[in-house]
Design an enzyme around this catalytic site. Structure first.
Site, PDB file in Angstrom:
ATOM      1  N   SER A 438       0.926  -1.197  -0.018  1.00  0.00           N
ATOM      2  CA  SER A 438      -0.107   0.023  -0.156  1.00  0.00           C
ATOM      3  C   SER A 438       0.853   1.207  -0.053  1.00  0.00           C
ATOM      4  CB  SER A 438      -0.768   0.052   1.225  1.00  0.00           C
ATOM      5  OG  SER A 438      -1.786   0.851   1.127  1.00  0.00           O
ATOM      6  N   ASP A 554      -5.819  -3.311  -2.713  1.00  0.00           N
ATOM      7  CA  ASP A 554      -4.746  -2.766  -1.801  1.00  0.00           C
ATOM      8  C   ASP A 554      -3.998  -3.888  -1.178  1.00  0.00           C
ATOM      9  OD1 ASP A 554      -3.590  -1.783   0.676  1.00  0.00           O
ATOM     10  OD2 ASP A 554      -4.525   0.128   0.261  1.00  0.00           O
TER      11      ASP A 554
END
Length: 703
Positions: A438, A554
């Site tokens: 991320s 993500d």
């Protein structure tokens, strides 16, 4: 295996075993009559677990390992056994079966005494019984205190099928790097053939190649006098020891049998043995390969050289048979600069083999200083050059001192990573690989691409003006996300441009998640923009990436602190940065925010009218728009990610956890505070980091 029949050979061999070294000549003859000297080939089992006690074994030369097999058939409880050590004595004394397997990992010579004769020998020699008792007691004490009393030496052979590839420069640089990075004893052995090269390749690396000041010694003569090998070693002024030998290919048949003993003779005295081999793939080279733990093939980028290299790989695979693996035989592509050089992709396609590293070309600006000594002349390579950075990374990986940095996810909280990076830069903490999930993938990717902490901070400050955040927002009809991500991709492209993973200064692994197949995606190739975009696709905020049969979101959702990516690799030392707020952080932050808000709301209108209006407008705005769907989704994810991250942190040696109380996941405009908190947290762990590193870097002498 085969036995050496000569009685006098047995006596000479036994004299080399420390526990028998001081016995008188009569008892020496008695011991020699009790057993046999046996030669074991590399990979041969000396004794198998659960076998009845048959012999007590004494290692005269070479190396063995003892081990058990786990449920997956992999070697476990591994211990190294080297020259002068003995094993099998406990089974001999207790009558129990052998508790481990014993295998030769180099061609080895072992003196074996049958159990019955060994017991009889102890009965007739009480002083020997006492010696063995003391030795066993010391061994048990070492196991209890976990003292590593066994030398885990590594033999690394460097070979190129083409002259002019820079393999000698590479081998010498690798030896220097091992010494500088570990402080352990290193020897560089150059073996040359006296056969003239028919078609020498001209190379601009020749000037850089280390050059000996005297003629090499005859390898046959050296192998016939291994007892005095130490007299032939040159102790250089750059920290490593060196030895230079050559042989005549026309009369090397006997040498093939002795090359194992020659290479193995350095195992007890050196941690790293770098063998620089001639470019002819003859029996001497092949036999050296069998004794090597690692083989580095140095290849040039030209088509004809790579075609030869492909044939070389096939020959080595045929010769090594079951012991041939890509972990053992590693390809490194470098060589001189030429207009005929192929691109990385062409090289990989032509070889059809995994390339461990592409060495940057050495340029004149990379030469630091000229070093001359009675034995050797060479150019020291600048430690700031890309070539030296690659050599260092390889030596650190092999020696087990590689350091990995894991940067976790956390949206705006990830800006704290910049503060951590600043401390690592200031303290010259070497990082060999970065793993990011991320926001950690974004910051880690930019750093690996060559941006330093100050440049990263400048990028983060773009969003201190809150209105600049709207540049990243391109609202869409919320079917799968509020933001399409095109504006974010455009911003990423302005930083990464067309850079790929191969353009990075530091190796990088980016973690994303495939919702359909429910597994992590570890991205290590392709465009950096695409990899980072996949890793930051926060569910409910960004539209996910649809790629063939994958639905990519993500990476932090299921792996917010991906230490597992490194624990399963060669990286032995891991620094992890967890920027997710713990429950205590959240509660503390909520109390801080509530107190500040109540204090602000209590301020009278007349004291500061604009502040009075601004604080009430923000209070009203917050009540109208928060909590919204995106905020609820992200905070829900953070709650679960926090638990996962704490579990993952157990896989790290050092965990840096900045105190981000009072801050929110979307507050990119708080960059200065976030970066400062990251820096403070890193400095608190700096002592532990340095202790973990145990840096023993050695420097080169002045010219």
């Amino acid at each position: 295996m085969h036995k050496a029949a000569s009685f006098f050979q047995r006596c000479a061999a036994i004299k080399k075993i420390p526990i028998f070294a001081s016995v008188d000549v009569f008892r020496l003859h008695r011991i020699a009559g009790c057993g046999d000297v046996v030669h074991y080939k590399k990979g041969e089992l000396v004794s198998r677990k659960a076998n009845p006690p048959d012999f007590v074994f004494f290692v005269i030369s070479g190396r063995l390992i003892s081990y058990n097999l786990d449920s997956d058939g992999k070697k476990d409880d591994v211990e190294f056994i080297h020259r002068g050590m003995f094993f099998g004595i406990i089974s001999a004394l207790t009558g129990e079966t052998h508790s481990q397997n014993f295998e030769a990992i180099n061609d080895s010579i072992v003196f074996q005494i049958p159990v019955a004769r060994f017991r009889n020998l102890l009965k007739k020699s009480p002083d020997l019984s006492l010696k063995f008792s003391k030795a066993l007691s010391q061994r048990i004490r070492n196991k209890v205190t976990k003292t590593e009393f066994v030398s885990r030496s590594k033999i690394i052979s460097v070979f190129s099928p083409t002259s002019g590839s820079g393999s000698s420069t590479y081998a010498f640089s690798l030896a220097l790097s091992f010494y500088q990075e570990t402080g352990d004893r290193v020897i560089w052995i150059t073996i040359t053939s006296r056969r003239p090269v028919e078609h020498p390749v001209e190379s601009d690396l020749d000037e850089i190649r280390p050059k000996w000041r005297k003629e090499p010694e005859d390898l046959v003569t050296v192998t016939e006098d291994l007892e005095n090998i130490s007299r032939r070693i040159v102790h250089s002024n750059v920290g490593i020891d060196i030895i230079n030998v050559s042989f005549d290919p026309a009369s090397h048949q006997g040498l093939v049998q002795n090359i194992s003993d020659f290479v193995g003779s350095f195992l007890d005295d050196y941690r790293y043995i770098i063998v620089d081999l001639p470019s002819e793939l003859d029996d001497v080279v092949m036999k050296t390969f069998t004794q090597s733990d690692i083989i580095h093939l140095i290849l040039m980028r030209q088509r004809e050289a790579l075609e030869t290299a492909r044939e070389t790989l096939d020959h080595i695979e045929t010769y090594l048979k079951d012991t041939f693996t890509e972990d053992r035989v590693r390809v490194i592509v470098g060589g001189a600069h030429s207009h005929r050089n192929l691109a990385d992709e062409e090289v990989a396609a032509l070889l059809d083999y995994n390339v461990l590293a592409f060495l940057p070309h050495i340029q004149r600006k990379d030469l630091a200083m000229e070093i001359d000594s009675p034995a050797l002349h060479f150019w020291a390579i600048n430690t700031s050059s890309q070539y030296w950075a690659m050599i260092t990374r390889l030596s650190r990986q092999i020696s087990g001192v590689s350091v990995g940095l894991v940067l976790g996810g956390g949206a705006a909280f990830g800006l704290a990573h910049i503060g951590v990076i600043r401390v690592l830069e200031e303290e010259n903490i070497p990082i060999d690989v970065v793993v990011g999930s991320s926001m950690g993938a974004l910051i880690g990717g930019l750093w690996a691409a060559g941006f330093n902490a100050d440049e990263l901070e400048k990028m983060a400050y773009e969003f201190r003006v809150r209105s600049n955040l709207f540049k990243l927002i391109d609202l869409v009809f919320p079917l799968s996300g509020l933001i399409s991500g095109k504006a974010v991709t455009s911003w990423l492209r302005s930083k990464f441009h067309q850079k790929t993973f191969k353009d990075l200064k530091i190796p990088l692994k980016v973690v994303a998640y495939d919702l359909i197949h429910r597994k992590d995606l570890i991205i290590v190739e392709g465009l950096l923009v695409d990899a980072v975009r996949k890793s930051i696709s926060i569910p409910g905020v960004f539209q996910p990436i649809v790629n063939d049969d994958q639905l990519i979101i993500d990476g932090g959702v299921m792996n917010p602190l991906p230490t597992n990516v490194l624990t399963s690799s060669d990286v032995k030392k891991i620094i992890a940065v967890n920027v997710l707020q713990s429950p205590e952080d959240v509660i503390r932050g909520y109390e801080m925010t509530r107190l500040e808000l109540n204090k602000s709301l209590a301020e009278p209108f007349l004291k500061d009218p604009w502040f009075f209006i601004d604080i009430r407008f923000r209070f009203w705005l917050n009540k109208v728009f928060f909590p919204n769907i995106s905020d609820i989704i992200v905070r829900t994810l953070e709650a679960s990610e926090c638990v996962i991250a704490e579990q993952s942190a157990r896989g790290a040696d050092i965990v840096i956890h900045p105190d981000l109380s009072g801050l929110n996941w979307y507050e990119l405009y708080q960059a200065d505070i976030l970066i400062k908190r990251g820096e403070e947290a890193a400095r608190l762990q700096l002592g532990k980091i340095k202790e973990m590193m145990q840096l023993k870097k050695q420097g080169l002498p002045n010219a």
